[in-house]
Design a protein around this motif. Structure first.
Motif, PDB file in Angstrom:
ATOM      1  N   THR A  92      19.627  41.841  39.871  1.00 29.75           N
ATOM      2  CA  THR A  92      20.999  41.456  39.798  1.00 29.75           C
ATOM      3  C   THR A  92      21.746  42.322  40.822  1.00 29.75           C
ATOM      4  OG1 THR A  92      21.651  43.119  38.112  1.00 29.75           O
ATOM      5  CG2 THR A  92      20.958  41.141  37.417  1.00 29.75           C
ATOM      6  N   ILE A  94      25.307  42.114  43.837  1.00 31.10           N
ATOM      7  CA  ILE A  94      26.349  41.392  44.726  1.00 31.10           C
ATOM      8  C   ILE A  94      26.115  41.396  46.224  1.00 31.10           C
ATOM      9  CG2 ILE A  94      28.963  41.616  45.223  1.00 31.10           C
ATOM     10  CD1 ILE A  94      29.072  43.237  42.535  1.00 31.10           C
ATOM     11  N   GLU A 101      31.608  36.857  48.412  1.00 29.55           N
ATOM     12  CA  GLU A 101      30.797  37.704  47.319  1.00 29.55           C
ATOM     13  C   GLU A 101      30.509  37.017  46.050  1.00 29.55           C
ATOM     14  OE1 GLU A 101      32.448  42.084  48.751  1.00 29.55           O
ATOM     15  OE2 GLU A 101      33.856  40.619  48.109  1.00 29.55           O
ATOM     16  N   CYS A 102      29.253  37.140  45.924  1.00 24.77           N
ATOM     17  CA  CYS A 102      28.771  36.589  44.514  1.00 24.77           C
ATOM     18  C   CYS A 102      27.803  37.628  43.709  1.00 24.77           C
ATOM     19  CB  CYS A 102      27.991  35.167  45.028  1.00 24.77           C
ATOM     20  SG  CYS A 102      28.532  33.913  45.796  1.00 24.77           S
ATOM     21  N   MET A 103      27.772  37.333  42.589  1.00 22.18           N
ATOM     22  CA  MET A 103      27.030  37.885  41.616  1.00 22.18           C
ATOM     23  C   MET A 103      25.685  37.229  41.740  1.00 22.18           C
ATOM     24  SD  MET A 103      25.929  40.184  39.605  1.00 22.18           S
ATOM     25  CE  MET A 103      27.180  41.149  39.197  1.00 22.18           C
ATOM     26  N   ALA A 131      30.723  40.205  36.798  1.00 24.22           N
ATOM     27  CA  ALA A 131      31.014  38.835  37.504  1.00 24.22           C
ATOM     28  C   ALA A 131      32.627  38.518  36.851  1.00 24.22           C
ATOM     29  CB  ALA A 131      30.275  37.943  37.433  1.00 24.22           C
ATOM     30  N   ASN A 134      35.549  41.093  37.776  1.00 18.50           N
ATOM     31  CA  ASN A 134      35.855  41.224  39.483  1.00 18.50           C
ATOM     32  C   ASN A 134      35.907  39.650  39.961  1.00 18.50           C
ATOM     33  OD1 ASN A 134      35.700  43.947  39.861  1.00 18.50           O
ATOM     34  ND2 ASN A 134      33.699  43.627  38.846  1.00 18.50           N
ATOM     35  N   LEU A 136      33.888  37.035  40.444  1.00 22.38           N
ATOM     36  CA  LEU A 136      32.846  36.784  41.381  1.00 22.38           C
ATOM     37  C   LEU A 136      31.865  35.556  40.861  1.00 22.38           C
ATOM     38  CD1 LEU A 136      31.328  40.541  41.604  1.00 22.38           C
ATOM     39  CD2 LEU A 136      32.786  39.258  43.379  1.00 22.38           C
ATOM     40  N   ALA A 515      34.477  44.135  46.045  1.00 22.15           N
ATOM     41  CA  ALA A 515      33.771  43.263  45.106  1.00 22.15           C
ATOM     42  C   ALA A 515      35.152  43.155  44.029  1.00 22.15           C
ATOM     43  CB  ALA A 515      32.615  43.660  44.281  1.00 22.15           C
ATOM     44  N   SER A 518      37.972  41.071  44.808  1.00 19.61           N
ATOM     45  CA  SER A 518      37.967  39.672  44.603  1.00 19.61           C
ATOM     46  C   SER A 518      38.917  39.145  43.448  1.00 19.61           C
ATOM     47  CB  SER A 518      36.475  39.038  44.268  1.00 19.61           C
ATOM     48  OG  SER A 518      35.568  39.290  45.256  1.00 19.61           O
TER      49      SER A 518
END
Length: 532
Positions: A92, A94, A101-103, A131, A134, A136, A515, A518
Motif C-alpha cells: 500500500t 501513495i 496522487e492516488c492510494m 484515502a 485525504n 485520494l 497528499a 488533496s
C-alpha cells in the motif's frame, strides 16, 4: 523568518556515538526490508513468473508515473509476529498516476497466494482510511485467494468493513478503480463489485462468489473457472467488467487512462512558500537522537535539518520552553510545529493548546514531533493544575480540524502520546524513527510501580515479602515492556504508517503533506469546554 542556528559539534565523540547508535537501530530494518522484497521467496517468485505474470511491485511501478516517488505505507505490517513474513501480504502507498496522487493497494500473490490474514485486513483498512481522509483516488491491483481460512475467526468481522469503506469512498465522491489480474473470489469478489471502475485481464482474472468446487457441492453444477467467472464472461455477459484487458500491461495502461479521464484536481492549496533545502546536512539527523534514552536532545536541531531553508518563526520561545512551537514550511507547504524538548508542565500544555487554536484559525496543518515521557507528576504539579491544563491540550488536539502529521523521534509514553497527537487521536499520518519507544510508561518505571504495589499489598496482609522474587518479577516486567515497546513491534501492529530512516524525514513529510492537500485544509473554532 529566522534561520535556526546549530550547536552541533560534528567532530565530537558524542556526535559519532549518537550517529552509530542510529545506524545500529537501522540494521534490523534492513533485514526486514530484504524479507519484504523477497515477496514470498525464490520458489514462489519463479512459479509466478513461469505463468507469465508480473510481480506485485512491478505492477505498481508500471502503474505509477515514470521515476515518480512512492510513499509506501505499513511496509513492515506483521513484523511483530515471527510466524509471518513482514509486509501484510499487501503493498500500500501513495504515488502519482498521470499526475494524480492516488492510494495504490496491491495483493502480493507470491505470499500465501495473496490470501488475507489479520495484518492484511488491518493494513488495507488503514490505506482506505488514509484515502478517505485525504481525498485520494484508490487503485487496487487484485490477485488474491481471499481470506486465509485457518485465520477466519480473526478476519471475517473486520474484513467485512473493507467493502463498506469502498462504498463510503464512492459516496464521498472519491473514485475507486479495481484492476483484476487473477483470482478475486468469495468475499474478495466484492472488491471489483463495489468499485466504480473495473478492468479484468483476459484469460487470467476470475471473479466469483463461489468457485467450481463450491458450486458443485451447493447445486451439483459442473462448470469451469472461465465459464463461471472469467474476464470475458464478465465483460460480455454479467457486465461486471468495464474494460477487458489483453494482458497485464494492457490492464495497467487502462488503469492509467481511467485516472487521466477523471480530471481529478486537488481541493487544498498548493505549496506557497520556497521549498529550498535546509541549511544543514540531512546526514546529521542520524545524530539527532541520543544513544542513551535518558539524555535529552535539542529538538531544534531536527527542525533545522527538516524545515525549508531551516527557517523557523518560534512562538512563545520564553514560555513553556519544553514544548517548542512555531511556524515553518516543508516542501513549500506552511506548517505549524509542536515539538517536545522535555516533559510537559502546565505552561507547556497551555502554550500548546493556544498554538493549536491559532493554526486552526489560519488553516495551517500541524506537525507534532514526539519525544515525550509524559506530563509532570507530583504534589506541586497537581496543585498547579496539571490535570486541567493537560486536558486543555488534549481537548485542542482532539478537536483540531487541520491535518495532523506526527513524527516519533524517541520516547512516547503515557498521556504524552495522546497530547502530542498519537495514533489514537487520528493524525493523517504517523511516522517513527527506529529508536522510537511507545508504552504506558518505561519498563523500569512500570516494574518499580508494580513492585511498590505488591510490597504494600504484602504489608497489609501481614505476609513476608521476598526481595529475590521481587527482583525476578521486576526484571521480567522490564523485559516484557522492552520487547513490546520498540519501533518494530509498534509498526508491525500498524501503530504507525512506517518506520523511516531519519535522513528521509523531510522527503517523507513532504510527500505526506502533499497528499493531505488533496483534500480541503480547513481549521475550526469549535472546541470542547476548556477548564480554566
Amino acid at each position: 523568518m529566522t534561520v535556526i542556528s546549530t550547536q552541533f559539534d560534528t567532530e565530537s565523540e558524542q556526535f559519532h556515538l549518537d550517529s552509530q547508535a542510529m545506524l545500529d537501530a537501522l540494521e534490523p530494518l534492513q533485514t526486514l526490508s530484504a524479507q519484504v522484497l523477497a515477496a514470498g521467496g525464490d520458489k514462489s517468485v519463479e512459479r509466478h513468473r513461469a505463468r507469465g505474470k508480473l510481480l506485485a511491485r512491478e505492477r505498481v511501478d508500471l502503474l505509477l508515473d515514470e521515476d515518480a516517488p512512492f510513499l509506501e505505507l505499513s511496509c513492515y505490517a506483521g513484523a511483530h509476529d515471527s510466524s509471518e513474513q513482514p509486509g501484510g501480504r499487501l503493498i500500500t502507498g501513495i504515488g502519482p498516476i498521470q499526475g494524480v496522487e492516488c492510494m495504490v493497494i496491491a495483493n502480493q500473490s507470491t505470499v500465501k497466494g495473496g490470501s488475507l490474514n489479520p495484518d492484511a485486513v488491518a493494513k488495507q483498512l488503514r490505506a482506505l482510511d488514509i484515502a478517505e481522509r485525504n481525498r485520494l483516488p484508490v487503485v487496487t491491483i487484485i490477485e488474491s485467494g481471499g481470506a486465509d481460512l485457518p485465520q477466519q475467526a480473526d478476519i471475517f468481522v473486520p474484513g467485512g468493513r473493507t467493502f463498506r469503506e469502498l462504498t463510503r469512498l464512492t459516496a464521498a465522491g472519491i473514485p475507486t478503480i479495481s484492476l483484476v489480474f487473477g483470482s478475486s473470489t468469495a468475499g474478495g469478489a466484492y472488491m471489483p463489485g463495489m468499485s466504480q471502475y473495473t478492468v479484468l485481464v483476459k484469460q487470467a482474472a476470475s471473479v466469483y462468489l463461489g468457485g467450481p468446487p463450491l458450486v458443485k457441492m451447493a447445486i451439483n453444477e459442473d462448470i469451469d473457472d472461465e465459464s463461471l467467472g472469467g474476464a470475458e464472461m464478465h465483460a460480455r455477459v454479467s457486465g461486471l467488467a468495464d474494460y477487458l484487458a489483453e494482458d497485464e500491461r494492457d490492464a495497467l495502461r487502462l488503469g492509467r487512462q481511467i485516472v487521466a479521464d477523471l480530471q481529478w484536481t486537488k481541493a487544498g492549496p498548493g505549496p506557497t512558500l520556497p521549498a529550498d533545502p535546509p541549511a544543514y546536512d540531512p546526514e546529521e539527523l542520524l545524530a539527532c537522537a541520543a544513544a542513551d534514552a535518558k539524555r535529552s536532545v535539542e529538538v531544534r536541531e531536527i527542525l533545522a535539518r527538516v524545515l525549508d531553508g531551516s527557517r523557523f518563526n518560534e512562538f512563545k520561545p520564553l514560555y513553556g520552553t519544553q514544548l517548542v512551537t512555531g511556524w515553518g514550511s516543508i516542501a513549500g507547504f506552511p506548517v505549524g510545529i509542536l515539538a517536545n524538548n522535555g516533559i510537559l508542565f502546565s505552561d507547556e500544555a497551555n502554550k500548546g493548546a493556544h498554538f493549536i487554536q491559532l493554526a486552526n484559525a489560519r488553516n495551517i496543518p500541524l506537525v507534532f514531533v514526539q519525544n515525550i515521557t509524559g506530563f509532570m507528576v507530583g504534589s506541586a504539579a497537581e496543585r498547579g493544575g496539571i490535570i486541567k491544563d493537560g486536558a486543555k491540550l488534549i481537548n485542542a488536539v482532539s478537536n483540531s480540524a487541520v491535518p495532523h502529521l506526527t513524527l516519533m523521534i524517541g520516547a512516547s509514553y503515557g498521556a504524552g502520546n495522546y497530547a502530542m497527537s498519537g495514533r489514537a487521536y487520528d493524525p493523517r499520518f504517523v511516522f517513527s524513527w527506529p529508536n522510537h519507544r511507545i508504552a504506558v510508561m518505561g519498563g523500569p518505571q512500570l516494574g518499580g510501580v508494580m513492585s511498590i504495589i505488591r510490597r504494600s499489598a504484602a504489608d497489609r496482609a501481614g505476609v513476608p515479602y521476598s526481595d529475590t522474587e521481587d527482583a525476578r518479577v521486576r526484571r521480567e516486567t522490564e523485559e516484557m515492556i522492552d520487547s513490546q515497546s520498540g519501533a518494530i513491534y509498534a509498526t508491525g501492529r500498524i501503530w504507525d504508517d512506517g518506520v523511516i530512516d531519519p535522513r528521509d524525514t523531510r522527503a517523507v513529510l513532504g510527500l505526506a503533506l502533499s497528499a493531505t492537500h488533496s483534500a480541503p485544509v480547513r481549521g475550526t473554532d469549535h472546541f470542547a469546554t476548556f477548564r480554566l
